[in-house]
Scaffold this motif. Structure first.
Motif, PDB file in Angstrom:
ATOM      1  N   ASP A 152       0.842  -1.213   0.000  1.00 39.46           N
ATOM      2  CA  ASP A 152       0.000   0.000   0.000  1.00 39.46           C
ATOM      3  C   ASP A 152       0.871   1.254   0.000  1.00 39.46           C
ATOM      4  N   GLN A 153       1.893   1.227   0.852  1.00 40.61           N
ATOM      5  CA  GLN A 153       2.776   2.402   0.951  1.00 40.61           C
ATOM      6  C   GLN A 153       3.507   2.652  -0.357  1.00 40.61           C
ATOM      7  N   ALA A 154       3.955   1.568  -0.999  1.00 45.88           N
ATOM      8  CA  ALA A 154       4.674   1.721  -2.269  1.00 45.88           C
ATOM      9  C   ALA A 154       3.751   2.361  -3.307  1.00 45.88           C
ATOM     10  N   ILE A 155       2.500   1.920  -3.341  1.00 44.49           N
ATOM     11  CA  ILE A 155       1.550   2.464  -4.309  1.00 44.49           C
ATOM     12  C   ILE A 155       1.280   3.948  -4.035  1.00 44.49           C
ATOM     13  N   THR A 156       1.127   4.288  -2.759  1.00 42.60           N
ATOM     14  CA  THR A 156       0.907   5.698  -2.401  1.00 42.60           C
ATOM     15  C   THR A 156       2.082   6.558  -2.877  1.00 42.60           C
ATOM     16  N   LYS A 157       3.297   6.043  -2.652  1.00 46.44           N
ATOM     17  CA  LYS A 157       4.496   6.803  -3.070  1.00 46.44           C
ATOM     18  C   LYS A 157       4.532   6.993  -4.581  1.00 46.44           C
ATOM     19  N   ALA A 158       4.216   5.916  -5.316  1.00 43.38           N
ATOM     20  CA  ALA A 158       4.280   5.988  -6.783  1.00 43.38           C
ATOM     21  C   ALA A 158       3.197   6.913  -7.326  1.00 43.38           C
ATOM     22  N   LEU A 159       2.033   6.905  -6.707  1.00 42.59           N
ATOM     23  CA  LEU A 159       0.958   7.779  -7.183  1.00 42.59           C
ATOM     24  C   LEU A 159       1.273   9.245  -6.889  1.00 42.59           C
ATOM     25  N   ALA A 160       2.035   9.466  -5.827  1.00 39.98           N
ATOM     26  CA  ALA A 160       2.385  10.844  -5.471  1.00 39.98           C
ATOM     27  C   ALA A 160       3.492  11.390  -6.378  1.00 39.98           C
ATOM     28  N   ALA A 161       4.340  10.517  -6.915  1.00 39.53           N
ATOM     29  CA  ALA A 161       5.467  10.971  -7.760  1.00 39.53           C
ATOM     30  C   ALA A 161       5.682   9.990  -8.906  1.00 39.53           C
ATOM     31  N   PRO A 162       4.717   9.943  -9.844  1.00 42.34           N
ATOM     32  CA  PRO A 162       4.764   8.898 -10.891  1.00 42.34           C
ATOM     33  C   PRO A 162       6.038   8.929 -11.739  1.00 42.34           C
ATOM     34  N   SER A 163       6.638  10.095 -11.921  1.00 44.44           N
ATOM     35  CA  SER A 163       7.810  10.168 -12.801  1.00 44.44           C
ATOM     36  C   SER A 163       9.016   9.464 -12.192  1.00 44.44           C
ATOM     37  N   GLN A 164       8.924   9.108 -10.917  1.00 43.81           N
ATOM     38  CA  GLN A 164      10.085   8.492 -10.261  1.00 43.81           C
ATOM     39  C   GLN A 164      10.008   6.971 -10.184  1.00 43.81           C
ATOM     40  N   PHE A 165       8.975   6.391 -10.814  1.00 44.07           N
ATOM     41  CA  PHE A 165       8.787   4.938 -10.669  1.00 44.07           C
ATOM     42  C   PHE A 165       8.468   4.264 -11.998  1.00 44.07           C
ATOM     43  N   VAL A 166       8.704   2.957 -12.042  1.00 44.24           N
ATOM     44  CA  VAL A 166       8.344   2.103 -13.175  1.00 44.24           C
ATOM     45  C   VAL A 166       7.561   0.921 -12.616  1.00 44.24           C
ATOM     46  N   LEU A 167       6.474   0.550 -13.289  1.00 48.37           N
ATOM     47  CA  LEU A 167       5.693  -0.611 -12.873  1.00 48.37           C
ATOM     48  C   LEU A 167       6.025  -1.769 -13.812  1.00 48.37           C
ATOM     49  N   LYS A 168       6.451  -2.909 -13.230  1.00 43.95           N
ATOM     50  CA  LYS A 168       6.918  -4.019 -14.076  1.00 43.95           C
ATOM     51  C   LYS A 168       6.152  -5.313 -13.826  1.00 43.95           C
ATOM     52  N   PRO A 169       5.604  -5.894 -14.876  1.00 43.81           N
ATOM     53  CA  PRO A 169       5.038  -7.240 -14.750  1.00 43.81           C
ATOM     54  C   PRO A 169       6.150  -8.282 -14.901  1.00 43.81           C
ATOM     55  N   GLN A 170       5.831  -9.564 -14.730  1.00 44.70           N
ATOM     56  CA  GLN A 170       6.835 -10.641 -14.845  1.00 44.70           C
ATOM     57  C   GLN A 170       7.006 -10.999 -16.318  1.00 44.70           C
ATOM     58  N   ARG A 171       7.582 -10.110 -17.079  1.00 43.58           N
ATOM     59  CA  ARG A 171       7.740 -10.352 -18.507  1.00 43.58           C
ATOM     60  C   ARG A 171       9.147 -10.007 -18.964  1.00 43.58           C
ATOM     61  N   GLU A 172       9.541 -10.615 -20.082  1.00 44.04           N
ATOM     62  CA  GLU A 172      10.839 -10.330 -20.701  1.00 44.04           C
ATOM     63  C   GLU A 172      10.601  -9.885 -22.138  1.00 44.04           C
ATOM     64  N   GLY A 173      11.621  -9.283 -22.718  1.00 44.42           N
ATOM     65  CA  GLY A 173      11.545  -9.011 -24.146  1.00 44.42           C
ATOM     66  C   GLY A 173      11.221  -7.568 -24.502  1.00 44.42           C
ATOM     67  N   GLY A 174      11.025  -6.721 -23.505  1.00 48.84           N
ATOM     68  CA  GLY A 174      10.835  -5.301 -23.762  1.00 48.84           C
ATOM     69  C   GLY A 174       9.393  -4.916 -24.035  1.00 48.84           C
ATOM     70  N   GLY A 175       9.076  -3.661 -23.724  1.00 45.45           N
ATOM     71  CA  GLY A 175       7.774  -3.102 -24.065  1.00 45.45           C
ATOM     72  C   GLY A 175       6.646  -3.476 -23.111  1.00 45.45           C
ATOM     73  N   ASN A 176       6.963  -4.063 -21.966  1.00 47.88           N
ATOM     74  CA  ASN A 176       5.910  -4.494 -21.041  1.00 47.88           C
ATOM     75  C   ASN A 176       5.725  -3.586 -19.831  1.00 47.88           C
ATOM     76  N   ASN A 177       6.711  -2.744 -19.564  1.00 50.61           N
ATOM     77  CA  ASN A 177       6.657  -1.930 -18.357  1.00 50.61           C
ATOM     78  C   ASN A 177       5.746  -0.727 -18.541  1.00 50.61           C
ATOM     79  N   LEU A 178       5.267  -0.199 -17.428  1.00 48.59           N
ATOM     80  CA  LEU A 178       4.374   0.959 -17.483  1.00 48.59           C
ATOM     81  C   LEU A 178       5.017   2.153 -16.779  1.00 48.59           C
ATOM     82  N   TYR A 179       4.848   3.308 -17.394  1.00 51.43           N
ATOM     83  CA  TYR A 179       5.454   4.541 -16.894  1.00 51.43           C
ATOM     84  C   TYR A 179       4.385   5.646 -16.857  1.00 51.43           C
ATOM     85  N   GLY A 180       4.661   6.685 -16.086  1.00 49.57           N
ATOM     86  CA  GLY A 180       3.859   7.917 -16.128  1.00 49.57           C
ATOM     87  C   GLY A 180       2.371   7.683 -15.966  1.00 49.57           C
TER      88      GLY A 180
END
Ligand code: ADP
Ligand code: MG
Length: 497
Positions: free
Chosen positions: A371-399
């Motif tokens: 919960d705390q991690a999510i609160t931090k990321a929502l407060a400063a989205p430009s400072q975080f990357v959200l990653k699923p369990q995937r390889e090969g590029g193009g799967n991460n979410l930003y901004g």
């Protein structure tokens, strides 16, 4: 840190001429990819190798399509602080040890991935094979790791650059072959400019040779003179020349490689009563995966083929446990206090070297910490990357995309299939990107450095542990995600400063 070629980037005419020379040298060196239009063949069109022969029929040949071109690359090498290069090389043997330790630690893997496999079907399928193999008992006695640890250079408050790991690839780590051939291209460019001293500073690099050495060692320890290396290939493979570089090194050692798809394994692969693996009737010593890291690469039949391979005595590169050791969830869990110490007991120096490269990594498992991690990321989205369990590029979410996903996932157990990571902010610099079919483009770029690692273990004895070269990839700053294969990054070389 200005490069002595910075002024040339302003001179359009000179750039064009240099680009022509660089492209020809890249083609001559074999810095090649098959094209997106013809990803399954290297030389000709429509209907196979000899269909262009129309002499007997007199019909008009179909239009020829281009099937091979150069792999995209930078016109100039990019500046990298020598100290960071040295640091990345120095920590590679530690990463090899760490991956190997994780792969042998069932309790760690089970605990770490327990929430993930409830929500992520792909990881669950891998884990299921892992459990089945453990239950039957592992027939494999020789283990081979070929990995690549990737880094970016974080700009810190005092202006210095700090080496931060992006991820470690434990399956199908690519571009070791092409990276062996790009130094000659950049040396050529600098020699054309009469910058011979600078050209001499470009590091020689031959990961494909080192990767092949690892495969050869595993093959030798398997101990059957007539056994083959089985490369699990994709049907469509643009990056064939990268793989051939390793195959060629092996053939030079008189080790034969066959390329087969999972489908071929289903049809013609078998195990004998000692779980020796046979393909088309020939014994296989080493299975080298250049496929099998993405959900789309598996049909039900392919999962069965993967299970057959994993059950076998053959040396899998990687075995299923080592593939799991390369998941983003494992990476996040390793950054937790005390984890490295527990996995590498009595090795405080290795632990310190490893930890120094870790960026901020956060679990999204249900509970207060997530919960705390999510609160931090929502407060400063430009400072975080959200990653699923995937390889090969193009799967991460930003901004904004990351914000929307976090809002949606916040109250759902599905969030455990992701991790959150601190976003690394490197210092952008100018370089010129060369891509087939596009005009040379001078843009603001950032780079990602990869170090290739190789280790071989026989039973409990580590018989090889080394770094075998590097890969620098550079991309325009507007792209958040994606590598060379994804069409975003281009091949580069570090220019040590
Ligand atoms: P994949 O397994 O798909 O290659 P990565 O973790 O390597 O996943 O992420 C893909 C790309 O996204 C990287 O090559 C890098 O360009 C970018 N990226 C990933 N993590 C970060 C990060 N923490 N900070 C900045 N960029 C990142
Ligand atoms: Mg990556």
């Amino acid at each position: 840190m200005a490069a002595s070629w910075e002024s040339i980037l302003q001179d359009e005419q000179q750039l064009e001429e240099l680009a022509r020379q660089a492209v020809d040298r890249a083609l001559a060196e074999g810095v090649l990819l098959r094209t997106a239009q013809e990803p399954s063949v290297s030389n000709t069109l429509q209907g196979g190798m000899f269909s262009g022969d129309t002499s007997s029929t007199g019909t008009v040949p179909p239009p020829r399509r281009q099937v091979v071109s150069y792999a995209p690359f930078t016109l100039f090498p990019s500046l990298v602080p020598s100290a960071l290069l040295e640091q990345a090389y120095a920590v590679q043997m530690d990463f090899n040890l760490l991956v190997d330790a994780v792969s042998q630690n069932m309790a760690f893997l089970e605990q770490t991935l327990s929430s993930t496999i409830k929500r992520d079907n792909f990881t669950a399928c891998l884990f299921d094979i892992y459990k089945q193999v453990l239950k039957e008992g592992i027939a494999q006695t020789v283990f081979l790791g070929l990995n690549r640890s990737d880094y970016m250079f974080q700009r810190s408050a005092d202006g210095s650059l700090v080496l931060k790991q992006i991820e470690i690839n434990t399956i199908s780590a690519s571009f070791g072959g092409l990276a062996s051939r790009t130094p000659a291209v950049h040396q050529h460019v600098l020699n054309v400019l009469n910058k011979t001293k600078e050209a001499a500073k470009i590091l020689s690099n031959n990961p494909s040779k080192g990767l092949a050495l690892g495969i050869a060692k595993a093959w030798e320890l398997y101990g059957s003179a007539n056994a083959l290396v089985l490369l699990i290939a994709q049907e469509k493979e643009r990056n064939i020349f990268d793989q051939r570089a390793i195959e060629n090194e092996l053939l030079a050692k008189n080790i034969h490689v066959i390329r087969r798809r999972f489908e071929d394994v289903s049809e013609k692969g078998s195990l004998d009563q000692d779980r020796r693996l046979f393909m088309d009737g020939q014994e296989v010593a080493v299975v080298y995966f250049r496929n099998g890291y993405m959900p789309s690469q598996y049909s039900t039949q392919n999962w069965k083929a993967r299970l057959l391979l994993e059950r076998s005595r053959a040396v899998k590169c990687p075995d299923i446990a080592t593939q799991l050791a390369g998941t983003k969830k494992v990476q996040q869990q390793l950054s937790r206090a005390g984890m490295l110490e527990a996995l590498l007991p009595g090795q405080p120096e290795a632990v310190a070297r490893l930890r120094a490269t870790f960026a901020g990594l956060y679990s999204l498992d249900m509970g207060e910490e997530g919960d705390q991690a999510i609160t931090k990321a929502l407060a400063a989205p430009s400072q975080f990357v959200l990653k699923p369990q995937r390889e090969g590029g193009g799967n991460n979410l930003y901004g904004e995309e990351m914000v929307q996903a976090l809002e949606r996932l916040k109250d759902s157990e599905e969030r455990a299939s992701y991790i959150l990571m601190e976003k690394i902010e490197p210092e952008p610099f100018g370089n010129c990107l060369l891509r087939p079919g596009s005009p040379a483009r001078v843009v603001q770029c950032i780079s990602e450095l990869g170090i290739f690692g190789v280790y071989v273990r026989q039973g409990t004895t580590l018989v090889m542990n080394k770094h075998v070269g590097h890969l620098l990839r550079t991309k325009a700053i507007e792209h958040a995600d994606g590598g060379v294969a994804a069409g975003v990054a281009v091949l580069d070389n570090p220019y040590p400063v």
